[in-house]
Write an enzyme that holds these catalytic residues in place. Structure first.
Site, PDB file in Angstrom:
ATOM      1  CB  THR A  24      61.667  55.466 -12.677  1.00  0.00           C
ATOM      2  OG1 THR A  24      60.778  55.079 -13.906  1.00  0.00           O
ATOM      3  CG2 THR A  24      62.489  56.269 -12.925  1.00  0.00           C
ATOM      4  CB  SER A  73      55.029  50.022 -12.409  1.00  0.00           C
ATOM      5  OG  SER A  73      54.222  50.917 -12.829  1.00  0.00           O
ATOM      6  CB  THR A 106      55.346  56.578 -11.421  1.00  0.00           C
ATOM      7  OG1 THR A 106      55.671  57.028 -12.504  1.00  0.00           O
ATOM      8  CG2 THR A 106      56.433  57.358 -11.005  1.00  0.00           C
ATOM      9  CG  ASP A 107      54.294  54.075 -16.121  1.00  0.00           C
ATOM     10  OD1 ASP A 107      53.882  55.733 -15.730  1.00  0.00           O
ATOM     11  OD2 ASP A 107      55.044  53.626 -16.561  1.00  0.00           O
TER      12      ASP A 107
END
Ligand SMILES: NC(=O)C[C@H](N)C(=O)O
Length: 342
Positions: A24, A73, A106-107
């Site tokens: 993101t 990710s 971030t995932d």
């Protein structure tokens, strides 16, 4: 693929390699307004554009940016993880870099960070950062997170602390950090607390690590060609053994059983774990509660079943640590020691 050097380079600024992988932080809105929302496409803004969007970076460091991946990710596979680890290790080994910053979705950031923490033998700072909002959003968090990540990577006090995750002004250790919120910018937390904060653009440290990592880790990406397959099975009421059988049939060498609090195994599955061991599949007991240790031989006879417990590792990091341990040993006692050591 390496792209251009991104900032002009007078003299004594620390030299930082920036490896962009998407997420993101490289996202752009598709909804036509700047309100933070889920209407965006991740992994479209290039490494050079990310750097150009944060003018203060040039004062902090002599940055060289490269685009290794341009992915959400969620699309990190073990192959990509190994590729990234090799690249980061190569950059750290170069005398002309003082540290590495990785932009990442971030995932799965906590998984990538932990893997690098265990396999890249360096004392140089390696810092991951990302964003919860795309760059086109009102109050986008990516630019300040990137500025802070570079500030931490460029600061001499960050050396020797293992791989770090810098998000929302906090500096987390890769050993502990997890994404704990799906939307807010304070999405990351460490159960034992962050290592430090970025205060007025400078890292300020409040605690250190006791477990081995990077240079003191026994794992080294240079010696790892592939990772053994490790599956994760989540607990809920009314479990089915077929899920475990499916992982075993797929060739998994270990299965992380994400039990209830304390890693509990339901009575109707208790005979399954030793069966899996007899099929050459190492069972690793974790818990689904998100914090606290799983205690060996408490509520389940690990000695009899040949299972190991994760200490306080979350299931997704336990998957990686189990895979790394299996590159060194098949012995359940030794694998247990690895979990207690790291
Ligand atoms: N905030 C984010 O970066 C989420 C995104 N789906 C990713 O992990 O790539």
């Amino acid at each position: 693929m390496t792209t251009a050097a991104s900032t002009s380079a007078p003299s004594a600024r620390p030299r930082i390699a920036l490896v962009a992988t998407g997420g993101t932080i490289a996202g752009a809105g598709t909804g036509g307004d700047a309100t933070p929302s889920a209407a965006y496409q991740s992994a479209v803004v290039t490494a050079d554009a990310l750097v150009a969007g944060v003018p203060g970076l040039a004062r902090l460091a002599d940055l060289r940016a490269e685009q290794l991946f341009q992915i959400d990710s969620a699309d990190f596979t073990d192959e990509r993880l190994l590729q990234l680890a090799r690249r980061v290790a190569a950059l750290c080994a170069q005398p002309d870099f003082d540290g590495v910053v990785i932009t990442h979705g971030t995932d799965t950031m906590e998984e990538t960070a932990y893997f690098l923490h265990l396999t890249v033998p360096t004392d140089k700072p390696v810092v991951l950062t990302g964003a919860m909002r795309p760059g086109t959003a009102l109050a986008a968090d990516g630019p300040v997170n990137l500025l802070h990540a570079v500030a931490v990577a460029a600061h001499p006090s960050s050396a020797g602390r293992g791989v770090l995750v810098v998000m929302n002004e906090q500096i987390h250790s890769a050993r502990d950090v997890a994404k704990v919120h799906a939307m807010r910018v304070d999405a990351f937390a460490s159960p034992h607390g962050a290592l430090g904060l970025v205060v007025e653009g400078t890292p300020r440290w409040y605690r250190g690590l006791t477990r081995p990592h990077t240079r003191t880790s026994e794992f080294d990406i240079a010696a790892i060609d592939t990772l053994p397959l490790v599956g994760v099975v989540a607990s809920h009421g009314n479990m089915r053994r077929e899920l475990y059988d499916a992982w075993a049939s797929a060739g998994a060498r270990a299965i992380v059983h994400v039990g209830f609090g304390g890693g509990t195994v339901p009575a109707y599955l208790q005979a399954l774990l030793p069966e899996l061991r007899d099929r050459g599949v190492q069972v690793v007991r974790a818990a689904r509660v998100g914090d606290g240790p799983v205690i060996r031989n408490a509520n389940y006879d690990d000695d009899a079943a040949g299972s190991v417990v994760v200490d306080d590792q979350n299931p997704q990091r336990a998957r990686l640590l189990a895979a790394l341990a299996l590159t060194r040993t098949q012995d359940a006692c030794e694998i247990q020691q690895v979990f207690w050591r790291y």
